[in-house]
Design a protein around this motif. Sequence first.
Motif, PDB file in Angstrom:
ATOM      1  N   ARG A   1     -50.491  18.612 -33.479  1.00 24.70           N
ATOM      2  CA  ARG A   1     -51.079  17.428 -34.114  1.00 24.70           C
ATOM      3  C   ARG A   1     -49.994  16.651 -34.868  1.00 24.70           C
ATOM      4  NH1 ARG A   1     -55.460  16.135 -31.896  1.00 24.70           N
ATOM      5  NH2 ARG A   1     -55.968  14.906 -33.728  1.00 24.70           N
ATOM      6  N   PRO A   2     -50.200  15.341 -35.079  1.00 27.44           N
ATOM      7  CA  PRO A   2     -49.241  14.585 -35.904  1.00 27.44           C
ATOM      8  C   PRO A   2     -49.114  15.226 -37.282  1.00 27.44           C
ATOM      9  CG  PRO A   2     -50.807  13.105 -34.833  1.00 27.44           C
ATOM     10  CD  PRO A   2     -51.307  14.504 -34.597  1.00 27.44           C
ATOM     11  N   ASP A   3     -47.878  15.234 -37.816  1.00 23.09           N
ATOM     12  CA  ASP A   3     -47.677  15.879 -39.114  1.00 23.09           C
ATOM     13  C   ASP A   3     -47.464  14.872 -40.239  1.00 23.09           C
ATOM     14  OD1 ASP A   3     -45.123  14.978 -38.563  1.00 23.09           O
ATOM     15  OD2 ASP A   3     -44.235  16.984 -38.396  1.00 23.09           O
ATOM     16  N   ASP A   4     -47.656  13.579 -39.950  1.00 26.52           N
ATOM     17  CA  ASP A   4     -47.478  12.580 -40.999  1.00 26.52           C
ATOM     18  C   ASP A   4     -48.796  12.080 -41.569  1.00 26.52           C
ATOM     19  OD1 ASP A   4     -48.240  11.314 -38.684  1.00 26.52           O
ATOM     20  OD2 ASP A   4     -46.870   9.607 -38.910  1.00 26.52           O
ATOM     21  N   SER A   5     -49.912  12.483 -40.971  1.00 27.87           N
ATOM     22  CA  SER A   5     -51.226  12.110 -41.493  1.00 27.87           C
ATOM     23  C   SER A   5     -52.271  13.077 -40.946  1.00 27.87           C
ATOM     24  CB  SER A   5     -51.591  10.672 -41.107  1.00 27.87           C
ATOM     25  OG  SER A   5     -51.761  10.561 -39.702  1.00 27.87           O
TER      26      SER A   5
ATOM     27  N   GLY B   1     -71.256  20.864 -44.305  1.00 32.77           N
ATOM     28  CA  GLY B   1     -70.919  19.817 -45.252  1.00 32.77           C
ATOM     29  C   GLY B   1     -69.420  19.738 -45.480  1.00 32.77           C
ATOM     30  N   ASP B   2     -68.999  19.680 -46.744  1.00 32.84           N
ATOM     31  CA  ASP B   2     -67.580  19.585 -47.062  1.00 32.84           C
ATOM     32  C   ASP B   2     -67.001  20.922 -47.518  1.00 32.84           C
ATOM     33  OD1 ASP B   2     -67.666  16.957 -46.368  1.00 32.84           O
ATOM     34  OD2 ASP B   2     -66.855  16.196 -48.250  1.00 32.84           O
ATOM     35  N   ALA B   3     -67.581  22.014 -47.035  1.00 34.22           N
ATOM     36  CA  ALA B   3     -66.977  23.323 -47.295  1.00 34.22           C
ATOM     37  C   ALA B   3     -65.581  23.388 -46.686  1.00 34.22           C
ATOM     38  CB  ALA B   3     -67.848  24.439 -46.724  1.00 34.22           C
ATOM     39  N   ALA B   4     -65.368  22.659 -45.581  1.00 33.75           N
ATOM     40  CA  ALA B   4     -64.052  22.558 -44.948  1.00 33.75           C
ATOM     41  C   ALA B   4     -63.904  21.138 -44.428  1.00 33.75           C
ATOM     42  CB  ALA B   4     -63.916  23.567 -43.809  1.00 33.75           C
ATOM     43  N   HIS B   5     -62.710  20.565 -44.572  1.00 35.45           N
ATOM     44  CA  HIS B   5     -62.494  19.173 -44.186  1.00 35.45           C
ATOM     45  C   HIS B   5     -61.702  19.018 -42.886  1.00 35.45           C
ATOM     46  CE1 HIS B   5     -63.619  18.450 -48.406  1.00 35.45           C
ATOM     47  NE2 HIS B   5     -63.883  17.222 -48.028  1.00 35.45           N
ATOM     48  N   HIS B   6     -60.653  19.809 -42.719  1.00 37.31           N
ATOM     49  CA  HIS B   6     -59.784  19.639 -41.546  1.00 37.31           C
ATOM     50  C   HIS B   6     -59.840  20.877 -40.666  1.00 37.31           C
ATOM     51  CE1 HIS B   6     -56.077  19.014 -39.170  1.00 37.31           C
ATOM     52  NE2 HIS B   6     -56.364  17.737 -39.356  1.00 37.31           N
ATOM     53  N   PHE B   7     -59.922  20.650 -39.357  1.00 41.01           N
ATOM     54  CA  PHE B   7     -60.159  21.755 -38.429  1.00 41.01           C
ATOM     55  C   PHE B   7     -58.978  22.695 -38.279  1.00 41.01           C
ATOM     56  CE2 PHE B   7     -57.904  18.826 -35.816  1.00 41.01           C
ATOM     57  CZ  PHE B   7     -57.443  19.476 -34.682  1.00 41.01           C
ATOM     58  N   VAL B   8     -57.791  22.290 -38.745  1.00 36.21           N
ATOM     59  CA  VAL B   8     -56.641  23.191 -38.755  1.00 36.21           C
ATOM     60  C   VAL B   8     -56.382  23.684 -40.178  1.00 36.21           C
ATOM     61  CG1 VAL B   8     -54.168  23.448 -38.308  1.00 36.21           C
ATOM     62  CG2 VAL B   8     -55.594  22.106 -36.733  1.00 36.21           C
ATOM     63  N   ILE B   9     -56.102  22.750 -41.090  1.00 36.56           N
ATOM     64  CA  ILE B   9     -55.685  23.123 -42.443  1.00 36.56           C
ATOM     65  C   ILE B   9     -56.747  23.937 -43.166  1.00 36.56           C
ATOM     66  CG2 ILE B   9     -54.971  22.246 -44.692  1.00 36.56           C
ATOM     67  CD1 ILE B   9     -52.920  21.792 -42.475  1.00 36.56           C
ATOM     68  N   SER B  10     -57.981  23.462 -43.155  1.00 35.38           N
ATOM     69  CA  SER B  10     -59.037  24.100 -43.957  1.00 35.38           C
ATOM     70  C   SER B  10     -59.340  25.519 -43.514  1.00 35.38           C
ATOM     71  CB  SER B  10     -60.323  23.272 -43.902  1.00 35.38           C
ATOM     72  OG  SER B  10     -60.134  21.991 -44.463  1.00 35.38           O
ATOM     73  N   VAL B  11     -59.158  25.794 -42.217  1.00 36.32           N
ATOM     74  CA  VAL B  11     -59.485  27.135 -41.722  1.00 36.32           C
ATOM     75  C   VAL B  11     -58.262  28.049 -41.699  1.00 36.32           C
ATOM     76  CG1 VAL B  11     -61.519  26.421 -40.437  1.00 36.32           C
ATOM     77  CG2 VAL B  11     -59.313  26.347 -39.310  1.00 36.32           C
ATOM     78  N   ALA B  12     -57.099  27.497 -41.369  1.00 38.83           N
ATOM     79  CA  ALA B  12     -55.893  28.328 -41.344  1.00 38.83           C
ATOM     80  C   ALA B  12     -55.429  28.671 -42.753  1.00 38.83           C
ATOM     81  CB  ALA B  12     -54.772  27.610 -40.590  1.00 38.83           C
ATOM     82  N   LYS B  13     -55.643  27.740 -43.688  1.00 37.19           N
ATOM     83  CA  LYS B  13     -55.220  27.933 -45.073  1.00 37.19           C
ATOM     84  C   LYS B  13     -56.399  27.664 -46.011  1.00 37.19           C
ATOM     85  CE  LYS B  13     -50.837  28.683 -44.096  1.00 37.19           C
ATOM     86  NZ  LYS B  13     -50.171  29.996 -44.377  1.00 37.19           N
ATOM     87  N   PRO B  14     -57.422  28.494 -45.998  1.00 37.93           N
ATOM     88  CA  PRO B  14     -58.615  28.213 -46.799  1.00 37.93           C
ATOM     89  C   PRO B  14     -58.372  28.203 -48.301  1.00 37.93           C
ATOM     90  CG  PRO B  14     -58.715  30.431 -45.887  1.00 37.93           C
ATOM     91  CD  PRO B  14     -57.557  29.743 -45.221  1.00 37.93           C
ATOM     92  N   ASP B  15     -57.250  28.756 -48.747  1.00 39.95           N
ATOM     93  CA  ASP B  15     -56.948  28.758 -50.173  1.00 39.95           C
ATOM     94  C   ASP B  15     -56.269  27.462 -50.619  1.00 39.95           C
ATOM     95  OD1 ASP B  15     -58.009  31.308 -50.400  1.00 39.95           O
ATOM     96  OD2 ASP B  15     -56.087  32.282 -50.033  1.00 39.95           O
ATOM     97  N   TRP B  16     -55.886  26.610 -49.673  1.00 42.99           N
ATOM     98  CA  TRP B  16     -55.333  25.309 -50.037  1.00 42.99           C
ATOM     99  C   TRP B  16     -56.493  24.400 -50.438  1.00 42.99           C
ATOM    100  CZ3 TRP B  16     -51.022  23.673 -46.040  1.00 42.99           C
ATOM    101  CH2 TRP B  16     -50.017  24.652 -46.041  1.00 42.99           C
ATOM    102  N   THR B  17     -56.329  23.720 -51.546  1.00 45.18           N
ATOM    103  CA  THR B  17     -57.414  22.899 -52.056  1.00 45.18           C
ATOM    104  C   THR B  17     -57.217  21.434 -51.679  1.00 45.18           C
ATOM    105  OG1 THR B  17     -56.279  22.660 -54.181  1.00 45.18           O
ATOM    106  CG2 THR B  17     -57.870  24.453 -53.969  1.00 45.18           C
ATOM    107  N   ILE B  18     -58.253  20.639 -51.897  1.00 42.39           N
ATOM    108  CA  ILE B  18     -58.225  19.213 -51.594  1.00 42.39           C
ATOM    109  C   ILE B  18     -58.608  18.459 -52.869  1.00 42.39           C
ATOM    110  CG2 ILE B  18     -60.635  19.202 -50.796  1.00 42.39           C
ATOM    111  CD1 ILE B  18     -59.739  17.145 -48.650  1.00 42.39           C
ATOM    112  N   ALA B  19     -58.050  17.285 -53.046  1.00 37.42           N
ATOM    113  CA  ALA B  19     -58.230  16.545 -54.303  1.00 37.42           C
ATOM    114  C   ALA B  19     -59.686  16.214 -54.590  1.00 37.42           C
ATOM    115  CB  ALA B  19     -57.406  15.258 -54.258  1.00 37.42           C
ATOM    116  N   TYR B  20     -60.530  16.182 -53.556  1.00 42.27           N
ATOM    117  CA  TYR B  20     -61.922  15.785 -53.750  1.00 42.27           C
ATOM    118  C   TYR B  20     -62.801  16.924 -54.265  1.00 42.27           C
ATOM    119  CZ  TYR B  20     -60.153  11.990 -50.879  1.00 42.27           C
ATOM    120  OH  TYR B  20     -59.406  10.963 -50.397  1.00 42.27           O
ATOM    121  N   ASP B  21     -62.278  18.137 -54.329  1.00 44.26           N
ATOM    122  CA  ASP B  21     -63.050  19.249 -54.880  1.00 44.26           C
ATOM    123  C   ASP B  21     -63.100  19.125 -56.401  1.00 44.26           C
ATOM    124  OD1 ASP B  21     -63.601  20.426 -52.446  1.00 44.26           O
ATOM    125  OD2 ASP B  21     -61.877  21.788 -52.525  1.00 44.26           O
TER     126      ASP B  21
END
Length: 224
Positions: free
Chosen positions: A2-6, A153-173
């Motif tokens: 996947r693109p790594d700039d966005s 819902g928004d338990a996970a946002h991105h199909f790679v990041i959110s599942v591969a790194k579930p401990d990484w947080t997102i600013a909207y939490d």
Amino acid sequence: GRPDDSLDLSLQPLLVRGEGKVLLFDTGAARVDFAQGGKLNDSLRAAGVEPAQVTDIFIPHSHDDHLGGLTTADGALAFPNATIHISTPEWAAMQAEPRRAALVKAMTPKVAAFQPGAVLLPGLVSAVEVKGHTPGHSAYEIASGQERLLYIGDAAHHFVISVAKPDWTIAYDGDAPAAQASRRALLQKAADQNLRLYAVHFPYPGLGRVKAQGDGFVWVPEQP
């Protein structure tokens, strides 16, 4: 691969027909300026559904990309005959926001607030509390006989990041540590039980399962 700039997030509400009801999970972003929304009504009509036929709407939480389609451009309810299901803590948070005043006023006659984790339509829809994203964020378990589908819902946002790194947080939490813990717990349960998931922000059609991989998980999509 996947693109790594966005990171691009999809946003696709879920339509469910069952037991004489027409259910809509999420209403999309509609006219908000940060998304390419506004396609929901055309998509519903393509599926043979007019807005007035929707009987129930299930809101996961009160962010604009999920509430946008609730009203028309002139502020009227876009789905005038639908009961709007939203958790009591989430509804209270909405009512406390001055910028939501017009939307709250439009919604109020149709809102059916529920306690987190409640059974909403017996045998068909139950709420699942997923803490941390917003005060009353809810996933929804949808039943059809012995089959189950979990709208996350928004338990996970991105199909790679959110599942591969579930401990990484997102600013909207709103509560990042709670969201981190609940995301990992939900994904672990989904992997352990081979649950079928509907992820509103994952690539179309958003259906699939997760499998454990290393210290995280991997998304295994169903093919459209």
